[in-house]
Write a protein that holds these residues in place. Structure first.
Motif, PDB file in Angstrom:
ATOM      1  N   ARG A 164      32.551 -87.301 -35.047  1.00  0.00           N
ATOM      2  CA  ARG A 164      32.758 -85.845 -35.021  1.00  0.00           C
ATOM      3  C   ARG A 164      31.477 -85.133 -34.662  1.00  0.00           C
ATOM      4  O   ARG A 164      31.489 -84.103 -33.989  1.00  0.00           O
ATOM      5  CB  ARG A 164      33.284 -85.373 -36.373  1.00  0.00           C
ATOM      6  N   GLN A 165      30.402 -85.697 -35.126  1.00  0.00           N
ATOM      7  CA  GLN A 165      29.118 -85.088 -34.812  1.00  0.00           C
ATOM      8  C   GLN A 165      28.875 -85.122 -33.309  1.00  0.00           C
ATOM      9  O   GLN A 165      28.426 -84.149 -32.711  1.00  0.00           O
ATOM     10  CB  GLN A 165      28.010 -85.833 -35.546  1.00  0.00           C
ATOM     11  N   PRO A 182      33.065 -79.899 -36.633  1.00  0.00           N
ATOM     12  CA  PRO A 182      32.606 -79.831 -38.017  1.00  0.00           C
ATOM     13  C   PRO A 182      33.060 -81.068 -38.779  1.00  0.00           C
ATOM     14  O   PRO A 182      34.061 -81.684 -38.414  1.00  0.00           O
ATOM     15  CB  PRO A 182      33.282 -78.578 -38.574  1.00  0.00           C
ATOM     16  N   ILE A 183      32.336 -81.392 -39.799  1.00  0.00           N
ATOM     17  CA  ILE A 183      32.660 -82.587 -40.573  1.00  0.00           C
ATOM     18  C   ILE A 183      34.017 -82.452 -41.241  1.00  0.00           C
ATOM     19  O   ILE A 183      34.792 -83.380 -41.298  1.00  0.00           O
ATOM     20  CB  ILE A 183      31.585 -82.848 -41.643  1.00  0.00           C
ATOM     21  N   TYR A 184      34.287 -81.263 -41.750  1.00  0.00           N
ATOM     22  CA  TYR A 184      35.556 -81.036 -42.418  1.00  0.00           C
ATOM     23  C   TYR A 184      36.404 -80.079 -41.596  1.00  0.00           C
ATOM     24  O   TYR A 184      35.878 -79.147 -40.997  1.00  0.00           O
ATOM     25  CB  TYR A 184      35.354 -80.416 -43.797  1.00  0.00           C
ATOM     26  N   PRO A 185      37.692 -80.300 -41.608  1.00  0.00           N
ATOM     27  CA  PRO A 185      38.582 -79.291 -41.040  1.00  0.00           C
ATOM     28  C   PRO A 185      38.396 -77.976 -41.789  1.00  0.00           C
ATOM     29  O   PRO A 185      38.034 -77.969 -42.968  1.00  0.00           O
ATOM     30  CB  PRO A 185      39.979 -79.861 -41.296  1.00  0.00           C
ATOM     31  N   GLN A 186      38.668 -76.909 -41.113  1.00  0.00           N
ATOM     32  CA  GLN A 186      38.377 -75.599 -41.687  1.00  0.00           C
ATOM     33  C   GLN A 186      39.065 -75.369 -43.023  1.00  0.00           C
ATOM     34  O   GLN A 186      38.463 -74.844 -43.956  1.00  0.00           O
ATOM     35  CB  GLN A 186      38.779 -74.501 -40.705  1.00  0.00           C
ATOM     36  N   LYS A 242      25.249 -81.822 -45.615  1.00  0.00           N
ATOM     37  CA  LYS A 242      24.033 -82.099 -44.849  1.00  0.00           C
ATOM     38  C   LYS A 242      24.218 -81.758 -43.375  1.00  0.00           C
ATOM     39  O   LYS A 242      23.292 -81.323 -42.727  1.00  0.00           O
ATOM     40  CB  LYS A 242      23.604 -83.544 -45.001  1.00  0.00           C
ATOM     41  N   PHE A 243      25.426 -81.933 -42.903  1.00  0.00           N
ATOM     42  CA  PHE A 243      25.608 -81.643 -41.490  1.00  0.00           C
ATOM     43  C   PHE A 243      25.804 -80.159 -41.250  1.00  0.00           C
ATOM     44  O   PHE A 243      25.561 -79.662 -40.169  1.00  0.00           O
ATOM     45  CB  PHE A 243      26.775 -82.452 -40.932  1.00  0.00           C
ATOM     46  N   ASN A 244      26.244 -79.494 -42.249  1.00  0.00           N
ATOM     47  CA  ASN A 244      26.312 -78.059 -42.087  1.00  0.00           C
ATOM     48  C   ASN A 244      24.917 -77.477 -42.100  1.00  0.00           C
ATOM     49  O   ASN A 244      24.665 -76.424 -41.573  1.00  0.00           O
ATOM     50  CB  ASN A 244      27.153 -77.449 -43.205  1.00  0.00           C
ATOM     51  N   PHE A 245      24.038 -78.215 -42.737  1.00  0.00           N
ATOM     52  CA  PHE A 245      22.663 -77.769 -42.796  1.00  0.00           C
ATOM     53  C   PHE A 245      21.968 -77.960 -41.465  1.00  0.00           C
ATOM     54  O   PHE A 245      21.337 -77.073 -40.944  1.00  0.00           O
ATOM     55  CB  PHE A 245      21.934 -78.588 -43.868  1.00  0.00           C
ATOM     56  N   ALA A 285      31.439 -76.128 -33.151  1.00  0.00           N
ATOM     57  CA  ALA A 285      32.634 -75.363 -33.473  1.00  0.00           C
ATOM     58  C   ALA A 285      32.289 -74.243 -34.445  1.00  0.00           C
ATOM     59  O   ALA A 285      33.003 -73.269 -34.562  1.00  0.00           O
ATOM     60  CB  ALA A 285      33.695 -76.274 -34.079  1.00  0.00           C
ATOM     61  N   ASN A 286      31.197 -74.409 -35.124  1.00  0.00           N
ATOM     62  CA  ASN A 286      30.747 -73.393 -36.054  1.00  0.00           C
ATOM     63  C   ASN A 286      29.738 -72.473 -35.386  1.00  0.00           C
ATOM     64  O   ASN A 286      28.999 -71.785 -36.064  1.00  0.00           O
ATOM     65  CB  ASN A 286      30.068 -74.034 -37.270  1.00  0.00           C
TER      66      ASN A 286
END
Length: 403
Positions: free
Chosen positions: A104-105, A110-114, A200-203, A209-210
Motif C-alpha cells: 500500500r505504501q 493509506p495504511i487503513y481504509p478511511q 507511523k506511516f501517517n507520520f 491519498a491523504n
DNA sequence: AACTCATTCAACCGCTGTTTC
DNA sequence: TGAAACAGCGGTTGAATGAGT
C-alpha cells in the motif's frame, strides 16, 4: 543444535513427541526425542506449522478486514490478533501485515481504509477525552474553588501521574485544544486523518491519498511502545543517520527520549491551540545544534542540550534492557514538574540538525521535503492561519519509504 | 536462457514476563 | 528472595521463489 529449515523427518519426530507428551516443556524435546533442535525452535515449528487446525493459504477477504480492524485497535500485537483469527498464527498475520503495508505504501495508499481510520480515531479520542475528564472531575472534588479550565500541560502531567499505563497511552493530542483544531481540519480535508495506535506511516508515510494532510498524530505512547520503536527506527532510517544497531532504539529507552521530543516539537508547531499554550512558556535559546548522531543516541542532542532534562537523561543510563524501567516509572510519576521543565526548555525555534539542512530544498528526497518543516520551525511566531496552512501542506508526503 | 531485483515467509534473535525451585 | 528455566512476543533476517528484462 541444528538451525534452518525443518525437514519432514524432523517434523514427524516433533509431531510424534507432542502426541505422546503434549505441548509445552519444549526444552525436553531434544532430550527425549533426540531431535537436534532447541526448545524455542520446536515450539515455533509446532505453533506455526504442525499443530492441528491451522489454516494455510492466503487470507480471505473477511480475515483481511478483521486484521485491518484489529491492527487499527491494537497496533502490532500480533499474538493478540491471532487469538481473533482461529487457525492463523501471529507470524502469518505479521508477515501479511508487513507485506500489505509495503504494498500500500508503494501504491501511495493509506495504511487503513478511511472508515477504519475514522472509527479508530473516534474510539481513541473518546477514551482519551474520558481520561482527561476524569482528571478534571477529580480536581473539582479535591478543590472545588479551582478554575474550571486546566492548562494542557497540567492535565497531561496529572493524567500521566494517575494513569500511567503503557498499554493505554495518553497522547498530547487528546486535549480539547486539539479537538478544536482537528475537527475543523477534518471538515476541510474530508475527514482524512488517523488516530490509530500505529500511525507511523501517517507520520512519515507517502499517503498520497491523504495529500493535503498527514497529521502527525501521536503513533502511540511517547513513553515506549512497539509502534514508538518502529517510529524511531523508521525515522532513523529515513534521516540517514546510523541505525546499524537497531535494537538500541528499543533497548536503551531512546524511544522515550526521542519520540517524546518529536511529538512535542511537531505538535507545538502544527496545532495553533497548543501553540498558544506552549508559546506562553518562556523558552531559553538552545546553544549548539544537535547532530544527527545525537538524535540517534539520545545523548547530547536536543534533550541533552537543555539543562532541566535530567529525568529523561537518567533514563538512558539504565543498563537494563527493559524499555520502561522501574526507575523510569518513578521518574515519570513526577512527570508534572518534569514536563513543565521539559516544555520550558523546548525551543520555540528549534535548531535544525544537519540532515534537515542538507539539500537546501534544491535536491529531491528527504531534505527538500523537510524544507517546509525547517523554514516552519525557524518561524515559530507565524500567525495561526499560517500554522494551519502549513499543517495542510503535503510536506510529509513523498518521504522515503519506511521499509 | 540468464540475470537481476523484488517479494514472501519460515525461522531466528533478543528481550520480557512468568513459573519453579 | 533471587536465580534459573521456560514460554511467549515482536522485530529482523535470509533463502527460496517469482517477475521482469
Amino acid at each position: 543444535m541444528k538451525k534452518g529449515p525443518w525437514t519432514a523427518a524432523e517434523d514427524a519426530i516433533l509431531v510424534e513427541y507432542v502426541k505422546r507428551h503434549g505441548e509445552g516443556n519444549w526444552n525436553a524435546v531434544q532430550k527425549n526425542s533426540g531431535l537436534a533442535r532447541c526448545g524455542k525452535s520446536c515450539r515455533l515449528r509446532w505453533a506455526n506449522h504442525l499443530r492441528p487446525n491451522l489454516r494455510k493459504g492466503s487470507f480471505s477477504a473477511e480475515e483481511e478486514k478483521i486484521i485491518i480492524d484489529l491492527h487499527a485497535q491494537l497496533g502490532n500485537k500480533w499474538a493478540r490478533m491471532a487469538t481473533q483469527l482461529p487457525g492463523r498464527t501471529d507470524n502469518e498475520i505479521k508477515n501479511y501485515w508487513n507485506t500489505r503495508m509495503k504494498r500500500r505504501q508503494r501504491a501511495g495508499l493509506p495504511i487503513y481504509p478511511q472508515e477504519v481510520q475514522e472509527q479508530a480515531a473516534a474510539s481513541h479520542l473518546k477514551q482519551r477525552k474520558h481520561l482527561v475528564e476524569e482528571v478534571e472531575q477529580e480536581d473539582k472534588l479535591t478543590d472545588p474553588h479551582s478554575s474550571s479550565t486546566s492548562s494542557f500541560t497540567s492535565i497531561l502531567g496529572r493524567s500521566q501521574r494517575r494513569k500511567l499505563n503503557f498499554n493505554t497511552p495518553m497522547t498530547i493530542f487528546d486535549h480539547p485544544s486539539f479537538s478544536s483544531v482537528v475537527n475543523p481540519l477534518q471538515n476541510q480535508t474530508n475527514s482524512v486523518f488517523s488516530s490509530n495506535t500505529d500511525t507511523k506511516f501517517n507520520f512519515f508515510g507517502e499517503n498520497k491519498a491523504n495529500a493535503g494532510l498527514t497529521l502527525p498524530l501521536c503513533p502511540a505512547s511517547p513513553y515506549g511502545s512497539s509502534s514508538s520503536t518502529m517510529f524511531n527506527q523508521s525515522f532513523a532510517a529515513n534521516q540517514s543517520f546510523p541505525a546499524s544497531q537497531p535494537n538500541n532504539y528499543d533497548s536503551g529507552n531512546h524511544s522515550y527520549n526521542f519520540n517524546f521530543t518529536a511529538m512535542l516539537g511537531r505538535a507545538s508547531y502544527v496545532f495553533p491551540g497548543l501553540e498558544t499554550e506552549l508559546s506562553s512558556i518562556q523558552t531559553p535559546p538552545l546553544s549548539g545544534t544537535p547532530t544527527s548522531s545525537s538524535y540517534a543516541s539520545g545523548g547530547e542532542g536536543l534533550m541533552g542540550a537543555t539543562s532541566n532534562s535530567g529525568a529523561i537523561e537518567n533514563s538512558q543510563s539504565t543498563t537494563g534492557k527493559k524499555l520502561i524501567t522501574d526507575d523510569l516509572m518513578e521518574e515519570m510519576s513526577s512527570m508534572d514538574d518534569d514536563l513543565i521543565s521539559l516544555l520550558a526548555n523546548f525551543p520555540s525555534a528549534m535548531p535544525m540538525p544537519e540532515w534537515y539542512r542538507k539539500g537546501g530544498g534544491q535536491s529531491s528526497g528527504m531534505a527538500s521535503e523537510n524544507l517546509g518543516l525547517a523554514s516552519r520551525h525557524q518561524d515559530a511566531s507565524s500567525a495561526p492561519t499560517q500554522e494551519l496552512a502549513w499543517a495542510l501542506e503535503p510536506c510529509w508526503n513523498n518521504m522515503p519509504g519506511i521499509c
